[in-house]
Design an enzyme around this catalytic site. Sequence first.
Site, PDB file in Angstrom:
ATOM      1  N   HIS A  60       0.825  -1.215   0.000  1.00 48.25           N
ATOM      2  CA  HIS A  60       0.000   0.000   0.000  1.00 48.25           C
ATOM      3  C   HIS A  60       0.858   1.262   0.000  1.00 48.25           C
ATOM      4  O   HIS A  60       1.251   1.770   1.049  1.00 48.25           O
ATOM      5  CB  HIS A  60      -0.926  -0.007   1.230  1.00 48.25           C
ATOM      6  CG  HIS A  60      -1.972   1.066   1.192  1.00 48.25           C
ATOM      7  ND1 HIS A  60      -3.143   0.969   1.900  1.00 48.25           N
ATOM      8  CD2 HIS A  60      -2.042   2.250   0.542  1.00 48.25           C
ATOM      9  CE1 HIS A  60      -3.884   2.048   1.684  1.00 48.25           C
ATOM     10  NE2 HIS A  60      -3.229   2.841   0.869  1.00 48.25           N
ATOM     11  N   HIS A  62       1.405   5.230  -2.202  1.00 49.34           N
ATOM     12  CA  HIS A  62       0.937   6.217  -3.184  1.00 49.34           C
ATOM     13  C   HIS A  62       2.169   6.857  -3.813  1.00 49.34           C
ATOM     14  O   HIS A  62       2.979   7.440  -3.100  1.00 49.34           O
ATOM     15  CB  HIS A  62       0.084   7.290  -2.493  1.00 49.34           C
ATOM     16  CG  HIS A  62      -1.156   6.741  -1.848  1.00 49.34           C
ATOM     17  ND1 HIS A  62      -2.365   6.675  -2.491  1.00 49.34           N
ATOM     18  CD2 HIS A  62      -1.357   6.193  -0.622  1.00 49.34           C
ATOM     19  CE1 HIS A  62      -3.274   6.127  -1.696  1.00 49.34           C
ATOM     20  NE2 HIS A  62      -2.682   5.828  -0.543  1.00 49.34           N
ATOM     21  N   ASN A  94      -5.041   6.304  -7.137  1.00 46.48           N
ATOM     22  CA  ASN A  94      -5.616   7.652  -7.014  1.00 46.48           C
ATOM     23  C   ASN A  94      -4.658   8.720  -7.510  1.00 46.48           C
ATOM     24  O   ASN A  94      -4.306   9.664  -6.811  1.00 46.48           O
ATOM     25  CB  ASN A  94      -6.073   7.934  -5.574  1.00 46.48           C
ATOM     26  CG  ASN A  94      -4.950   7.877  -4.571  1.00 46.48           C
ATOM     27  OD1 ASN A  94      -3.953   7.199  -4.781  1.00 46.48           O
ATOM     28  ND2 ASN A  94      -5.102   8.595  -3.473  1.00 46.48           N
ATOM     29  N   ASP A 152      -8.990   3.350  -3.446  1.00 46.04           N
ATOM     30  CA  ASP A 152      -8.378   3.932  -2.241  1.00 46.04           C
ATOM     31  C   ASP A 152      -8.112   5.425  -2.370  1.00 46.04           C
ATOM     32  O   ASP A 152      -7.823   5.950  -3.433  1.00 46.04           O
ATOM     33  CB  ASP A 152      -7.070   3.224  -1.881  1.00 46.04           C
ATOM     34  CG  ASP A 152      -6.480   3.777  -0.604  1.00 46.04           C
ATOM     35  OD1 ASP A 152      -7.214   3.874   0.386  1.00 46.04           O
ATOM     36  OD2 ASP A 152      -5.296   4.146  -0.599  1.00 46.04           O
ATOM     37  N   HIS A 179     -10.817   0.844   1.205  1.00 45.42           N
ATOM     38  CA  HIS A 179     -10.634   1.905   2.215  1.00 45.42           C
ATOM     39  C   HIS A 179     -12.002   2.020   2.888  1.00 45.42           C
ATOM     40  O   HIS A 179     -12.929   2.587   2.320  1.00 45.42           O
ATOM     41  CB  HIS A 179     -10.235   3.202   1.491  1.00 45.42           C
ATOM     42  CG  HIS A 179     -10.215   4.423   2.347  1.00 45.42           C
ATOM     43  ND1 HIS A 179      -9.082   5.162   2.569  1.00 45.42           N
ATOM     44  CD2 HIS A 179     -11.203   5.051   3.028  1.00 45.42           C
ATOM     45  CE1 HIS A 179      -9.371   6.192   3.355  1.00 45.42           C
ATOM     46  NE2 HIS A 179     -10.650   6.155   3.645  1.00 45.42           N
ATOM     47  N   HIS A 232      -5.492  -0.432   5.795  1.00 49.08           N
ATOM     48  CA  HIS A 232      -5.218   0.396   6.989  1.00 49.08           C
ATOM     49  C   HIS A 232      -6.296   0.292   8.081  1.00 49.08           C
ATOM     50  O   HIS A 232      -6.939   1.283   8.426  1.00 49.08           O
ATOM     51  CB  HIS A 232      -4.977   1.863   6.607  1.00 49.08           C
ATOM     52  CG  HIS A 232      -5.863   2.430   5.535  1.00 49.08           C
ATOM     53  ND1 HIS A 232      -7.231   2.302   5.548  1.00 49.08           N
ATOM     54  CD2 HIS A 232      -5.569   3.129   4.419  1.00 49.08           C
ATOM     55  CE1 HIS A 232      -7.727   2.905   4.486  1.00 49.08           C
ATOM     56  NE2 HIS A 232      -6.736   3.412   3.779  1.00 49.08           N
ATOM     57  N   ASN A 278      -5.939   9.480   7.117  1.00 51.90           N
ATOM     58  CA  ASN A 278      -7.269   8.922   6.912  1.00 51.90           C
ATOM     59  C   ASN A 278      -7.147   7.444   6.570  1.00 51.90           C
ATOM     60  O   ASN A 278      -6.604   7.128   5.524  1.00 51.90           O
ATOM     61  CB  ASN A 278      -7.960   9.681   5.759  1.00 51.90           C
ATOM     62  CG  ASN A 278      -9.402   9.278   5.585  1.00 51.90           C
ATOM     63  OD1 ASN A 278      -9.934   8.498   6.370  1.00 51.90           O
ATOM     64  ND2 ASN A 278     -10.036   9.782   4.530  1.00 51.90           N
ATOM     65  N   ASP A 305       0.904   2.688   3.719  1.00 54.56           N
ATOM     66  CA  ASP A 305       0.051   3.770   3.217  1.00 54.56           C
ATOM     67  C   ASP A 305       0.898   5.029   2.995  1.00 54.56           C
ATOM     68  O   ASP A 305       0.472   6.149   3.293  1.00 54.56           O
ATOM     69  CB  ASP A 305      -1.129   4.043   4.164  1.00 54.56           C
ATOM     70  CG  ASP A 305      -2.188   4.957   3.543  1.00 54.56           C
ATOM     71  OD1 ASP A 305      -2.082   5.267   2.338  1.00 54.56           O
ATOM     72  OD2 ASP A 305      -3.116   5.373   4.267  1.00 54.56           O
ATOM     73  N   HIS A 309       3.143  14.229   0.489  1.00 53.64           N
ATOM     74  CA  HIS A 309       2.558  15.518   0.098  1.00 53.64           C
ATOM     75  C   HIS A 309       3.650  16.578   0.233  1.00 53.64           C
ATOM     76  O   HIS A 309       4.359  16.616   1.235  1.00 53.64           O
ATOM     77  CB  HIS A 309       1.404  15.916   1.035  1.00 53.64           C
ATOM     78  CG  HIS A 309       0.199  15.037   0.920  1.00 53.64           C
ATOM     79  ND1 HIS A 309      -0.610  15.021  -0.182  1.00 53.64           N
ATOM     80  CD2 HIS A 309      -0.318  14.131   1.780  1.00 53.64           C
ATOM     81  CE1 HIS A 309      -1.596  14.151  -0.003  1.00 53.64           C
ATOM     82  NE2 HIS A 309      -1.440  13.587   1.181  1.00 53.64           N
TER      83      HIS A 309
HETATM   84 ZN    ZN Z   1      -6.926   4.675   2.192  1.00 54.05          ZN
END
Ligand code: ZN
Length: 435
Positions: A60, A62, A94, A152, A179, A232, A278, A305, A309
Amino acid sequence: MQTILIKGGRVIDPSQGIDRVADVTLDRGRVLAVGEGPESADVVIDARGMIVCPGLIDAHVHLREPGNEEDETIATGARAALAGGCTSVACMPNTRPAIDSQGAAEFVVLQARRARQANVYPVGAVSKGREGVELAELGQLVAGGAVAFTDDGAPVASASLMRRALQYAKMFDRCIMQHCQVLELTVGGVMNEGFESMKLGLGGMPAAAEDIMVARDIRLAEITGGRLHIQHISTERAVELVREGKRRGIDVTAEACPHHFTLTDDRLRTFDSNYKMNPPLRTGPDVEAVIEGLKDGTIDLLATDHAPHAAEKKLRELDQAPFGIVGLETLIPITALALIEPGHLTWADAIRKLTVEPARLLGIDKGTLRPGADADVTIIDPNTTWTIDPSAFYSKSRNTPYAGWEVHARAHTVIVSGEVRYTLGGIVRESAVPA
Ligand SMILES: [Zn+2]
């Protein structure tokens, strides 16, 4: 391609029940043997005092590309993965645009191949554009390299869409990663709903929002016979629901992230957005339940996760700042600090949750040191005291709540496909064998 001899480390390979001091020999990108190594090799690694295990897999992360390259790219994220000890990661869809087509999945695979860092497996979107209305072309996504499906960042809110997704993904023997959150209950939420949110006057996200979705989806997995993976997991009740679902023979798995077994919602008193994620940080009993779930096998795997950013986004006021923290480069030390050092899990338990279990979830041929397996190996130094310094991260982003934490374990050297792609140095030597 070269031969690599990793000498004298504590080899932990839960896929084969191995936990003993041994040599590991790699040859032409494959594992040759675990046991007594040869006299010489092209590269010799002195792993005495280290843990040698199959390359870790984070199911997991991003990676933000395409669309938010100011936060992370596939190349920088895959580099951060190596620095954190992961040789393979599964990246969430995403992005902008979302990974909801064969071409989009193939783009991720291509960029990862160009970067030549960790292996990157795309997870496709469940719905077109992640809009939660129309099912994406799951078959085409699989053809493009997708190993699982999720929307997600957001849940699949529609029960009927979720039902069809579970049914359809089952035809490809892929899981739906969910999610779990009932959005109607979390609108305007910044943190966990409870005593702390009331005191701080911040919008709350109730544990029930997660619990209700977990209960619904376990029931949908039951009636479809599909494969459900809870991402998560963060609440006491959700852990109980997964435990009960497993007991009833339903095909449900779950992952936990380091922040959900180390931190609680009182951290938000600082108004630091590095505590905003989150699902949100919960309460002490939730943290205890997550740890208990990890101990008794209710929670199958560890995942980060990893949610980078850029600094200017996380510096906004708490209610404006985006959710999420980076996690790849703190995975091993925080897992060791919170789970292994207090005796909740052994190294072998933790490594199982980062190798065989995620490999099985993703249906990838990784996570083992069996002869003939891909030569993906992580060498961990379990006894080195160091301080987490976000400025030293390979990730493009620095949004971590663990800055300044003193920790004791670290990825030392990471091998992918028989190539040393990351090392802190000092133990890797070109053999002095004359040409
Ligand atoms: Zn998530």
